[in-house]
Motif scaffolding. Structure first.
Motif, PDB file in Angstrom:
ATOM      1  N   ILE A   1       0.829  -1.207   0.000  1.00 44.23           N
ATOM      2  CA  ILE A   1       0.000   0.000   0.000  1.00 44.23           C
ATOM      3  C   ILE A   1       0.868   1.264   0.000  1.00 44.23           C
ATOM      4  O   ILE A   1       2.087   1.188   0.159  1.00 44.23           O
ATOM      5  CB  ILE A   1      -0.947   0.012   1.219  1.00 44.23           C
ATOM      6  N   GLN A   2       0.222   2.411  -0.171  1.00 48.56           N
ATOM      7  CA  GLN A   2       0.966   3.672  -0.214  1.00 48.56           C
ATOM      8  C   GLN A   2       1.657   3.944   1.120  1.00 48.56           C
ATOM      9  O   GLN A   2       2.843   4.257   1.172  1.00 48.56           O
ATOM     10  CB  GLN A   2       0.017   4.820  -0.557  1.00 48.56           C
TER      11      GLN A   2
ATOM     12  N   PRO B   1      -2.811   0.159  -4.838  1.00 49.91           N
ATOM     13  CA  PRO B   1      -3.302   1.542  -4.754  1.00 49.91           C
ATOM     14  C   PRO B   1      -2.266   2.615  -5.060  1.00 49.91           C
ATOM     15  O   PRO B   1      -2.376   3.735  -4.582  1.00 49.91           O
ATOM     16  CB  PRO B   1      -3.781   1.630  -3.298  1.00 49.91           C
TER      17      PRO B   1
END
Length: 212
Positions: free
Chosen positions: A157-158, A206
């Motif tokens: 994820i970010q 994402p």
């Protein structure tokens, strides 16, 4: 993750471990890597409870429970392995003597931050163990994990939302779907191991991925 998939990922990691490397295998899925290492390579495995050398999982019915890895799994040692004090083992981890450590994770961020010891749930028992020592002490951190959580969300994820184990420490991520390299200029897809396209993979992640 079924047995075959788990071993396929462990085998993929084993192929990337070079001759002469000193390697720590974390608890859980990472311990399977020991069973897939090339026997023609001189690779030195390290475990935080005080073993250095080579081993495989003990055969069923032939376990010696005085010989265990950090995950308390019975192992069978190969010739030349050594035992030492727990404190000496952590000295190796913290002193920068390990080339690679292989760890599981709950989350890995786009910048290589690692979250692998606590989900933040109030009823969860925090148990960081030696993960922080390995995250900052090893020259390279390889992570093995399923790409998606039980809820269907990417674990890559970010930014991590779980408590951090180490910042910007992960260099490579191996999953049941693809293998990723985390570099200063982004996250690169090294290999897609499932029957999907790059476009399909990107829809699961994402943030923007890059190709080699």
């Amino acid at each position: 993750m079924n047995f075959e998939v788990r071993n396929n990922i462990a085998s993929r990691v084993a192929r990337d471990i070079p001759e002469g490397a000193y390697v720590n295998l974390g608890i859980g899925l990472p311990t399977l890597v020991a069973n897939h290492l090339d026997t023609n390579k001189d690779i030195f495995l390290h475990t935080e409870n005080g073993i250095l050398g080579r081993w495989t999982a003990a055969e069923e019915g032939k376990e010696d429970w005085d010989l265990i890895n950090a995950g308390k799994e019975a192992i069978q040692l190969l010739s030349g392995s050594a035992f030492f004090h727990h404190a000496d083992s952590f000295g190796m981890m913290r002193g920068g003597h390990l080339d690679i450590c292989v760890l599981g994770a709950y989350q890995v961020s786009a910048e290589g931050d690692l979250a692998n010891w606590h989900t933040g749930n109030k009823d969860a028992i925090p148990a960081v163990g030696g993960a922080m020592d390995l995250a900052v002490g090893a020259k390279n951190v390889f992570v093995i994990m399923e790409l998606l959580s039980k809820n269907g969300f990417s674990k890559l994820i970010q930014e991590c939302t779980y408590p951090i184990t180490g910042l910007k420490c992960v260099s490579r991520v191996y999953t049941d779907v693809a293998t990723f390299d985390i570099r200063n200029d982004g996250v690169y897809v090294l290999e897609i191991v499932s029957n999907m396209t790059f476009s399909d993979l990107q829809k699961l992640i994402p943030f923007s991925l890059k190709t080699v």
